[in-house]
Write a protein that holds these residues in place. Structure first.
Motif, PDB file in Angstrom:
ATOM      1  N   ILE A   1       3.105 -12.359  -3.603  1.00 52.17           N
ATOM      2  CA  ILE A   1       2.913 -10.829  -3.441  1.00 52.17           C
ATOM      3  C   ILE A   1       3.965 -10.009  -4.381  1.00 52.17           C
ATOM      4  O   ILE A   1       4.940  -9.953  -4.391  1.00 52.17           O
ATOM      5  N   LEU A   2       3.179  -9.179  -5.168  1.00 51.80           N
ATOM      6  CA  LEU A   2       4.005  -8.212  -6.002  1.00 51.80           C
ATOM      7  C   LEU A   2       3.636  -6.599  -5.426  1.00 51.80           C
ATOM      8  O   LEU A   2       2.482  -6.055  -5.495  1.00 51.80           O
ATOM      9  N   GLN A   3       4.699  -6.143  -5.079  1.00 59.84           N
ATOM     10  CA  GLN A   3       4.650  -4.881  -4.365  1.00 59.84           C
ATOM     11  C   GLN A   3       5.220  -3.828  -5.682  1.00 59.84           C
ATOM     12  O   GLN A   3       6.278  -3.932  -6.134  1.00 59.84           O
ATOM     13  N   ILE A   4       4.445  -2.967  -5.933  1.00 57.82           N
ATOM     14  CA  ILE A   4       4.666  -1.911  -6.758  1.00 57.82           C
ATOM     15  C   ILE A   4       4.809  -0.414  -6.358  1.00 57.82           C
ATOM     16  O   ILE A   4       3.839   0.089  -5.870  1.00 57.82           O
ATOM     17  N   ASN A   5       5.982   0.186  -6.058  1.00 62.04           N
ATOM     18  CA  ASN A   5       6.099   1.589  -5.634  1.00 62.04           C
ATOM     19  C   ASN A   5       6.420   2.472  -6.931  1.00 62.04           C
ATOM     20  O   ASN A   5       7.040   1.903  -7.711  1.00 62.04           O
ATOM     21  N   SER A   6       5.730   3.455  -6.675  1.00 59.12           N
ATOM     22  CA  SER A   6       5.901   4.340  -7.774  1.00 59.12           C
ATOM     23  C   SER A   6       6.149   5.717  -7.454  1.00 59.12           C
ATOM     24  O   SER A   6       6.350   6.650  -8.343  1.00 59.12           O
TER      25      SER A   6
END
Length: 200
Positions: free
Chosen positions: A3-8
């Motif tokens: 899983i790759l989680q990208i918070n922006s």
């Protein structure tokens, strides 16, 4: 599952989109106990914008790059390697002035590389990041879903599809700035949607 989680969001621990993205990840981990998680927080560690110097570095053959150019390209290479390794992408995208945050746009520019994550063919563009699923968490102060003011959903769906990620689920939390009751209702609705999408 990787899983790759990208918070922006730039709101750090106060971010609504990050909080809901965390909920998506927790459901995925509960359903897949052996899954691994890679979290990249673009608010805390922003990716540099694509400027003339970065573009020149990218178009300079690797063996001809100077140290500064090589270091700049390496930053983008790291992000590309992360999404290539991921099976599942969890993207947290708050709405800033009817668009995605600049932090997210910089990430998009960084991972969009011809012959690496997409290529042009005689039949048109072909995405090279196939076989992945994406969950996109959209948080808004107002209400925009299915309206002309929702520029995020078509943009992100087009972008992800361009790279070959066509299995995309959108989670909406809207009306977050319309009072405490509306914010609570938005969280509840988004959480319910997440639970329906991902059976733990």
């Amino acid at each position: 599952m990787n899983i790759l989680q990208i918070n922006s969001s730039v709101r750090a621990d106060a971010s609504h989109s990050s909080r809901l993205a965390n909920e998506v990840v927790q459901r995925l981990l509960a359903a897949n106990p052996t899954a691994s998680l890679n979290l990249r927080d673009l608010g805390r560690t922003p990716q540099p914008m694509l400027d003339e110097a970065a573009l020149q570095a990218l178009f300079t053959p690797a063996e001809q790059r100077n140290a500064v150019q090589a270091a700049r390209v390496a930053l983008d290479d790291a992000l590309i390697a992360e999404i290539q390794a991921a099976d599942t992408l969890v993207l947290a995208a708050p709405m800033y002035n009817f668009a995605v945050p600049v932090q997210l746009k910089n990430w998009i520019d960084a991972i969009s590389r011809a012959q690496v994550t997409f290529r042009y063919t005689a039949n048109g563009p072909e995405g090279l990041l196939t076989g992945k699923k994406a969950y996109v968490v959209l948080t808004r102060g107002g209400v925009h879903r299915n309206m002309p003011s929702d520029t995020q959903t078509p943009y992100l769906q087009t972008f992800l599809g361009f790279l070959g990620i066509t299995e995309v689920e959108f989670v909406y939390a809207e009306g977050m700035a319309m009072g405490p009751d509306a914010e609570q209702a938005a969280f509840a609705a988004a959480t319910q949607q997440i639970h329906e999408l991902i059976a733990a």
